[in-house]
Design an enzyme around this catalytic site. Structure first.
Site, PDB file in Angstrom:
ATOM      1  N   CYS A   1       0.863  -1.215  -0.078  1.00 11.47           N
ATOM      2  CA  CYS A   1      -0.061  -0.148  -0.099  1.00 11.47           C
ATOM      3  C   CYS A   1       0.842   1.319  -0.201  1.00 11.47           C
ATOM      4  O   CYS A   1       1.812   1.346   0.155  1.00 11.47           O
ATOM      5  CB  CYS A   1      -0.917   0.031   1.385  1.00 11.47           C
ATOM      6  SG  CYS A   1      -1.402  -1.417   1.616  1.00 11.47           S
TER       7      CYS A   1
HETATM    8  N1  GLN Z   1      -0.917  -6.464   4.814  1.00  9.20           N
HETATM    9  C1  GLN Z   1      -1.971  -5.246   4.698  1.00  9.20           C
HETATM   10  C2  GLN Z   1      -3.125  -5.515   4.181  1.00  9.20           C
HETATM   11  O1  GLN Z   1      -3.206  -6.403   3.127  1.00  9.20           O
HETATM   12  C3  GLN Z   1      -1.251  -3.866   3.923  1.00  9.20           C
HETATM   13  C4  GLN Z   1      -1.050  -4.287   2.385  1.00  9.20           C
HETATM   14  C5  GLN Z   1      -0.009  -3.405   2.002  1.00  9.20           C
HETATM   15  O2  GLN Z   1       0.760  -2.553   2.658  1.00  9.20           O
HETATM   16  N2  GLN Z   1       0.201  -3.548   0.633  1.00  9.20           N
HETATM   17  O3  GLN Z   1      -3.934  -4.875   4.181  1.00  9.20           O
END
Ligand code: GLN
Length: 252
Positions: free
Chosen positions: A2
């Site tokens: 993210c």
């Molecule tokens: N692991 C977290 C989620 O799935 C954050 C994902 C990310 O940073 N891509 O929401």
């Protein structure tokens, strides 16, 4: 992985000034991120913003499990809402984790607002011992069965116990790294201060993070929002601003 950003400043700015308007805004980072380091390609599994209102002790949030660019109403209201403190995020769901509103950062508890950019390696088994400190009811009412939601519960527990926000975040990051080596743990936390400006804390652990300060305040973002003079945060470091002006960066 993210992308997220946080902003604190002496006077309100529109959400759009950071989230949708800059040349490499969070909106652009949702479909054309520049520095994902192998963690996914786009951030299209949802988005959210949590912001302080001009009324004391009041915050709001807006989250949707859709790509930010598809929500025309949000793109419109981002220009109409102004705030002195906010966190925004666009999500690329980790494989195996659900796409739902409750899984979208930022998470909010009253005026405490939290985001996680990254992944806990070996989830969920690697976090079992650490999560055991949470009571059953907390675990039963997590907003989503994700690594980020558990990290948020662990941070909240420390804040509830009276820990300083920077210490709370640092403690959760170092314990999680010990339990789940190789995890990517860019956390961001916005909390109100007892007197003065809100506190914004952000960590860089195996993921990109930069900050910039000007007369409008301090902005911290996964990727620089524009061509101006952004400063990259070194890996395994924690950034905190407590006065919306000064930035302290220290090793975790
Ligand atoms: N692991 C977290 C989620 O799935 C954050 C994902 C990310 O940073 N891509 O929401």
């Amino acid at each position: 992985m993210c992308r997220h950003l946080g902003h604190v400043g002496p006077r309100p700015v529109t959400l759009a000034s950071r989230v949708t308007e800059p040349s490499h805004s969070l909106l652009v980072q949702s479909y054309a991120p520049a520095d994902m380091r192998g963690g996914g390609t786009v951030n299209a599994d949802g988005f959210g913003v949590g912001w302080y209102s001009d009324r004391p002790d009041t915050a709001h949030s807006y989250r949707q499990p859709v790509p930010m660019w598809t929500d025309a109403s949000f793109l419109d209201l981002a220009g109409a809402v102004s705030s002195t403190a906010f966190v925004a995020a666009v999500r690329s769901a980790t494989v195996g984790m659900p796409v739902s509103t409750g899984a979208c950062a930022p998470f909010r508890d009253g005026t405490r607002i939290f985001s996680h950019n990254g992944v806990v390696r070996g989830w969920p088994g690697s976090l079992r011992d650490l999560a055991a400190e949470l009571d059953t009811e907390t675990l039963m009412t997590l907003e989503a069965p994700t690594d980020s939601a558990v990290l948020w519960a662990l941070v909240k527990r420390r804040l509830d116990a009276g820990k300083d926000p920077a210490d709370a975040v640092a403690d959760v990051v170092t314990r999680t790294l010990a339990a789940a080596p190789g995890s990517r743990l860019n956390l961001m936390l916005l909390t109100p201060s007892v007197s003065g400006a809100p506190t914004l804390v952000a960590t860089a652990v195996d993921h990109a993070l930069s900050w910039r300060s000007d007369a409008d305040g301090v902005t911290v973002a996964s990727e620089p929002l524009d061509e101006q003079d952004w400063t990259a945060v070194d890996d395994l470091h924690l950034l905190v601003t407590r006065d919306a002006t000064t930035v302290e960066v220290a090793a975790l």
